[in-house]
Scaffold this motif. Sequence first.
Motif, PDB file in Angstrom:
ATOM      1  N   TRP A 265       0.809  -1.213   0.000  1.00  0.00           N
ATOM      2  CA  TRP A 265       0.000   0.000   0.000  1.00  0.00           C
ATOM      3  C   TRP A 265       0.845   1.267   0.000  1.00  0.00           C
ATOM      4  CZ3 TRP A 265      -4.989  -0.174  -1.068  1.00  0.00           C
ATOM      5  CH2 TRP A 265      -5.704  -1.349  -0.798  1.00  0.00           C
ATOM      6  N   ALA A 268      -0.118   3.943  -2.437  1.00  0.00           N
ATOM      7  CA  ALA A 268      -1.428   4.499  -2.117  1.00  0.00           C
ATOM      8  C   ALA A 268      -1.311   5.476  -0.949  1.00  0.00           C
ATOM      9  CB  ALA A 268      -2.416   3.383  -1.801  1.00  0.00           C
TER      10      ALA A 268
ATOM     11  N   SER B 100      -4.047   0.732  -6.760  1.00  0.00           N
ATOM     12  CA  SER B 100      -3.677  -0.031  -5.569  1.00  0.00           C
ATOM     13  C   SER B 100      -4.825  -0.914  -5.108  1.00  0.00           C
ATOM     14  CB  SER B 100      -3.271   0.893  -4.425  1.00  0.00           C
ATOM     15  OG  SER B 100      -2.087   1.567  -4.741  1.00  0.00           O
ATOM     16  N   LEU B 103      -4.992  -3.883  -7.232  1.00  0.00           N
ATOM     17  CA  LEU B 103      -3.873  -4.786  -6.956  1.00  0.00           C
ATOM     18  C   LEU B 103      -4.020  -5.495  -5.617  1.00  0.00           C
ATOM     19  CD1 LEU B 103      -1.102  -5.624  -8.085  1.00  0.00           C
ATOM     20  CD2 LEU B 103      -0.102  -3.845  -6.686  1.00  0.00           C
ATOM     21  N   PRO B 112      -2.665  -9.429  -8.481  1.00  0.00           N
ATOM     22  CA  PRO B 112      -1.749  -9.599  -9.603  1.00  0.00           C
ATOM     23  C   PRO B 112      -2.040 -10.845 -10.433  1.00  0.00           C
ATOM     24  CG  PRO B 112      -0.652 -10.131  -7.545  1.00  0.00           C
ATOM     25  CD  PRO B 112      -1.968  -9.554  -7.184  1.00  0.00           C
ATOM     26  N   LEU B 113      -2.773 -11.792  -9.855  1.00  0.00           N
ATOM     27  CA  LEU B 113      -3.058 -13.005 -10.623  1.00  0.00           C
ATOM     28  C   LEU B 113      -3.981 -12.694 -11.787  1.00  0.00           C
ATOM     29  CD1 LEU B 113      -3.629 -15.464  -7.674  1.00  0.00           C
ATOM     30  CD2 LEU B 113      -1.556 -15.044  -8.953  1.00  0.00           C
ATOM     31  N   ASP B 208      -5.429  -7.727 -15.804  1.00  0.00           N
ATOM     32  CA  ASP B 208      -4.794  -7.629 -14.500  1.00  0.00           C
ATOM     33  C   ASP B 208      -4.519  -6.159 -14.216  1.00  0.00           C
ATOM     34  OD1 ASP B 208      -1.227  -8.061 -14.424  1.00  0.00           O
ATOM     35  OD2 ASP B 208      -2.440  -7.000 -15.900  1.00  0.00           O
ATOM     36  N   SER B 210      -2.070  -4.143 -13.871  1.00  0.00           N
ATOM     37  CA  SER B 210      -1.055  -3.285 -14.473  1.00  0.00           C
ATOM     38  C   SER B 210      -1.491  -2.617 -15.765  1.00  0.00           C
ATOM     39  CB  SER B 210       0.231  -4.067 -14.700  1.00  0.00           C
ATOM     40  OG  SER B 210      -0.029  -5.149 -15.543  1.00  0.00           O
ATOM     41  N   SER B 211      -2.575  -3.083 -16.390  1.00  0.00           N
ATOM     42  CA  SER B 211      -3.040  -2.399 -17.589  1.00  0.00           C
ATOM     43  C   SER B 211      -3.665  -1.064 -17.262  1.00  0.00           C
ATOM     44  CB  SER B 211      -4.097  -3.234 -18.314  1.00  0.00           C
ATOM     45  OG  SER B 211      -3.587  -4.480 -18.670  1.00  0.00           O
ATOM     46  N   TRP B 213      -2.523   1.310 -14.914  1.00  0.00           N
ATOM     47  CA  TRP B 213      -1.673   2.173 -14.106  1.00  0.00           C
ATOM     48  C   TRP B 213      -1.589   3.562 -14.732  1.00  0.00           C
ATOM     49  CZ3 TRP B 213       3.718   3.827 -13.843  1.00  0.00           C
ATOM     50  CH2 TRP B 213       4.098   4.184 -12.555  1.00  0.00           C
ATOM     51  N   LEU B 214      -0.845   4.402 -14.072  1.00  0.00           N
ATOM     52  CA  LEU B 214      -0.702   5.795 -14.466  1.00  0.00           C
ATOM     53  C   LEU B 214      -0.335   5.995 -15.931  1.00  0.00           C
ATOM     54  CD1 LEU B 214      -0.794   8.545 -13.173  1.00  0.00           C
ATOM     55  CD2 LEU B 214       1.619   8.354 -12.696  1.00  0.00           C
ATOM     56  N   MET B 215       0.595   5.214 -16.428  1.00  0.00           N
ATOM     57  CA  MET B 215       1.069   5.401 -17.798  1.00  0.00           C
ATOM     58  C   MET B 215      -0.077   5.285 -18.795  1.00  0.00           C
ATOM     59  SD  MET B 215       3.981   6.392 -17.794  1.00  0.00           S
ATOM     60  CE  MET B 215       4.395   6.506 -19.517  1.00  0.00           C
ATOM     61  N   GLU B 216      -1.052   4.458 -18.463  1.00  0.00           N
ATOM     62  CA  GLU B 216      -2.196   4.289 -19.352  1.00  0.00           C
ATOM     63  C   GLU B 216      -2.978   5.596 -19.420  1.00  0.00           C
ATOM     64  OE1 GLU B 216      -2.288   1.719 -21.021  1.00  0.00           O
ATOM     65  OE2 GLU B 216      -4.260   1.604 -21.919  1.00  0.00           O
TER      66      GLU B 216
ATOM     67  N   ASP C  85       4.043  -5.455 -20.346  1.00  0.00           N
ATOM     68  CA  ASP C  85       3.362  -4.636 -19.354  1.00  0.00           C
ATOM     69  C   ASP C  85       1.908  -4.422 -19.723  1.00  0.00           C
ATOM     70  OD1 ASP C  85       6.144  -2.492 -18.366  1.00  0.00           O
ATOM     71  OD2 ASP C  85       5.470  -4.454 -17.689  1.00  0.00           O
ATOM     72  N   ASN C  86       1.579  -4.533 -21.020  1.00  0.00           N
ATOM     73  CA  ASN C  86       0.190  -4.357 -21.422  1.00  0.00           C
ATOM     74  C   ASN C  86      -0.232  -5.511 -22.325  1.00  0.00           C
ATOM     75  OD1 ASN C  86      -2.320  -3.547 -22.249  1.00  0.00           O
ATOM     76  ND2 ASN C  86      -1.711  -1.464 -22.728  1.00  0.00           N
ATOM     77  N   PRO C  87      -1.182  -6.348 -21.882  1.00  0.00           N
ATOM     78  CA  PRO C  87      -1.567  -7.519 -22.664  1.00  0.00           C
ATOM     79  C   PRO C  87      -1.960  -7.188 -24.097  1.00  0.00           C
ATOM     80  CG  PRO C  87      -2.866  -7.393 -20.646  1.00  0.00           C
ATOM     81  CD  PRO C  87      -1.949  -6.238 -20.629  1.00  0.00           C
ATOM     82  N   LYS C 112       1.253 -12.877 -17.532  1.00  0.00           N
ATOM     83  CA  LYS C 112       0.194 -12.037 -18.073  1.00  0.00           C
ATOM     84  C   LYS C 112       0.102 -12.149 -19.587  1.00  0.00           C
ATOM     85  CE  LYS C 112       0.932  -7.713 -17.572  1.00  0.00           C
ATOM     86  NZ  LYS C 112       1.168  -6.514 -16.765  1.00  0.00           N
ATOM     87  N   LYS C 177       3.714  -8.592  -5.145  1.00  0.00           N
ATOM     88  CA  LYS C 177       2.418  -8.585  -5.796  1.00  0.00           C
ATOM     89  C   LYS C 177       2.600  -8.755  -7.296  1.00  0.00           C
ATOM     90  CE  LYS C 177      -0.717  -7.532  -2.632  1.00  0.00           C
ATOM     91  NZ  LYS C 177      -1.951  -8.198  -2.367  1.00  0.00           N
ATOM     92  N   GLU C 178       3.313  -9.818  -7.627  1.00  0.00           N
ATOM     93  CA  GLU C 178       3.444 -10.135  -9.042  1.00  0.00           C
ATOM     94  C   GLU C 178       2.988 -11.565  -9.138  1.00  0.00           C
ATOM     95  OE1 GLU C 178       5.515 -12.360 -10.845  1.00  0.00           O
ATOM     96  OE2 GLU C 178       4.551 -11.614 -12.665  1.00  0.00           O
ATOM     97  N   SER C 179       2.258 -11.885 -10.175  1.00  0.00           N
ATOM     98  CA  SER C 179       1.498 -13.124 -10.081  1.00  0.00           C
ATOM     99  C   SER C 179       2.320 -14.370  -9.818  1.00  0.00           C
ATOM    100  CB  SER C 179       0.597 -13.295 -11.301  1.00  0.00           C
ATOM    101  OG  SER C 179       1.313 -13.852 -12.362  1.00  0.00           O
ATOM    102  N   GLN C 182       3.959 -14.296  -6.306  1.00  0.00           N
ATOM    103  CA  GLN C 182       2.979 -14.424  -5.240  1.00  0.00           C
ATOM    104  C   GLN C 182       2.481 -15.869  -5.139  1.00  0.00           C
ATOM    105  OE1 GLN C 182      -1.111 -12.891  -5.515  1.00  0.00           O
ATOM    106  NE2 GLN C 182      -0.623 -11.669  -3.729  1.00  0.00           N
TER     107      GLN C 182
END
Lengths: 288, 288, 368
Positions: A265, A268, B100, B103, B112-113, B208, B210-211, B213-216, C85-87, C112, C177-179, C182
């Motif tokens: 966190w 955040a 967050s 996530l 993250p899964l 998931d 990460s698609s 996040w901020l950069m998007e 990073d992006n699917p 991913k 926190k990465e699949s 984790q």
Amino acid sequence: MDILPQLVLNSIIAGAIYAMVALGFNLIYGATKFFNLTHGVIAVIGAYAFLFFGKTLGLNLFLSVFIGVATAAIAGYGLDKLIYLPLRKRKASNMALLIASLGAFTALQAIIAILFTSQFQTLWRNYSTQKIYEIYGGVITQTQLIILISGILITAALVLSLKYTLFGKMVRAVSDDEEAAKIIGINTDKIISRVFIIGSAIAGLAGILVGFDTGIEPTMGMSLLLKGVIVSVIGGVGNIYGGFLGAFLLGFAENFGIWKISGEWKDAIAFGLLIIFLLFRPRGIMKK
Amino acid sequence: MEYLIHLTILFAIYGILGLSLNLVVGYTGLLSVTHAAFYGIGAYATAILLTSFGVNFFVSVLAAIIVSAIIAFLIGLILSKFDDDYYALASFGFNIIIFSVFLNWQELTRGPLGIPGISKPNLFGLDFSSNLSFLGLSLVFLGLIYFASRFIVNSSFGRILKAIREDEKAIQVFGYNTLYYKLAIFVISAAMASVAGSLFASYITFIDPSSFWLMESIFILAIVILGGLSNLKGSLLGALFLILLPEALRFVGMPNDIAAQMRQVIYGVILILLMLYRPQGLVGEYKL
Amino acid sequence: MKKKFFIILIIAIVAGAVYFFGNGNEDISKNESIRIGALLCLTGNCAEWGENSLNGLKLATEEINNNGGVLGRPVELVVQDSAEDNPADSVSAYRQLVLQKVEYIIGPNWTKAGLSIAPIAKKDNVIITSPSLGVADFNEESENIFNIWPHDDIATRELAHFAFKKGFKKAAIFSSKESWYQTQGNAFEDEFIKLGGIITAKEEPLLTQKDIKTEAIKIKNSDPDVVMYSNFDNMGIMAKELKVFGYKGKQISILMDDSRISQAQGAFEGVIYVQYAKPKEEFINKYKIKFGNEPGITADTAYDTLHIYAKIISDTGTDDVSTVQKTYAKLETYSGVSGELTFDEKGGVTKPPVFWTVKDGRSILYSE
């Protein structure tokens, strides 16, 4: 190692790094009024320059640090001359500058990856752990101590020079009102250019120090930048004292926060703090 | 052929995102960098409803819109306290906070899964599982949103938005409750973004955090600015351009090692050049 | 008006170029070389892995071509960044390879991208093998998808047994926190608790978090007998912090390579990790000669993957995908530089987990 003192130390160390990144960012924002996204990658440039000269070529440590910092400074100067200055001359909006800095950030980060690969690398040459010092029940490594001292010294130096030197006064004039400064004869472009050099140099140093503490990879710039931005806002954008305090406030909030909740966190918490400050104290910690 | 269909679907999705953000940034002058959050909420709502509850895709789109709208309302309320740069920063912060949540709230989102196995839409026996039919569906949604946006922009509601952008204080003097308008457009825009998210989730079948996040968000903002603020066709052009560009660059022959990074460099440089030589975007009329 | 026309013209040209170049490769090299697609992570968080895989592939390509190629034809690598990073980008990359008529693909690196590409690859006439994706859902999605990295958590659970048998009853976990990381962390926790141990702390910071001092304090403070690392990216940093804070207990891990030993600044002395057989000496030397440093993670598995493709194509006598796939499916074992692989029936492999330790900065086999 006692917990409380260690937590405090952790917070201060983090704060020192944030302060250094925020200092440069704040200076540049104050003078140009745009969010320079490349600031993060400038720190990375400094670190990689050190990697090349200090580790690959094996030059003397201090010389390499100097070259690393200088490279970062030159990069900042170059960006201003080639991109930001022309944009300012065309009266480009802050948005345009932001997008341009985004482009520069992307390109530079990729160039570093091309030159040095994306592999994680260390800056230190030897295999063993560094010297450790004990302070009031907490431990700190040599690098971390240097981080602390650098953060404080540089901030102090900057604050003093802003207040007492002619250059400092001119920088403040430009930050307050660029048009007015021009009218009274200040060469604002030159001042801004110097600001970029100084701000970038500090960022470069921060990059090298972080590299010594936890290693480097090309993508490390983004998170440094984000923290720098948060700190600047908390401290009051453009306000140096504020940035300094804000950095430590963030360091404390994050570390004590994670102590209570889980590490994931952290971001955040940082951004939550940002929003709280924006809501209740938009001018930042210090009453200007 | 499959490749082109794929790119066109992406175009439809990002077109929707660009159009929706343009309403807020281009027409109302609110610099929002939160959009990926609503995109994500749409995607997750659809993903969760489809995989865990077997809900029909179209129903999930509605549900997603409602969830997005509510959250947008709350965020919009807080954001309305800020203007300009601070607005942007705070919206940044919200994006990261929502990320967050995606996530870390693993019970709901699997963190993250990610959520795999999202099915394709199905309406009264009409199956959209072939890519071509999905493309058709996406274009229909794009068309609907385009016309909805055009309607908004050309209406008196739209004129007030533009007036807010030009000079909020002035229009308040005339008795308009600008808060209501800003909030309304923010919510509408978020709802549209969530539709894009639903499409994305069903198309890629796996999402998931990460698609989103901020950069998007910055990418969507770049689409809007590149295409041209306050020009709906511009957003479509921007989306087309920013999707085709990296793909076209894949075809440029470059030594294997550095091809990927070189694409980033070229991408960054093009952004810079565009800002230097065409800051109003491809077909924009308004520079922020 | 003129400006708009101009812009639309540019877009049309770009779109046209994309289409044209995409379909222009029809007859060029179909008969000359055997094209192997390298769909690897070259940008983003997993870039290290992709780079290493690419190096492994290059080494293998060179060797194969120096020995006459496959079926008399040279191997040609077609590289695409899987931009994991992006699917959506990963899918684009995959589709580009398919567009370029590549039928044998090695990649992608992380979960991913794999899970986004698998449902699509299922319907295509390709064979895909990942050198590093350790997740069953990937290769079990379809018969033409394979995995050279042992999936599920066999090794991790072995590690739990190992630790428990050695007398450690309290473990702390450094995960992320990465699949995949984790999943492994959770598997260890699950197994360790089943055996009767307790988990004193579990930290899962994001991969981008390099400042993990406070997480380290929490771990140390929970007083574990052993710390288990599943967060490969930053485990050296954590080890270093733990050492600085005076942690004197044992450490175990499920992954290791030289870069992380060095990242730990000496703190990984004595760590015991389960990996698979270390890449064979011969491979390490060949790699060092060509690239100047030790092979990084997945260089060996990628190398093996290409050699496996070469083998099955040669054995089949043709490069027709559906025929070769049958050969591939019948493959039971393979002795590679990344270990002794045993194929299960679903496109995955198992390898006997091997225990290693670090002494004086070097990895050596672990012995009691």
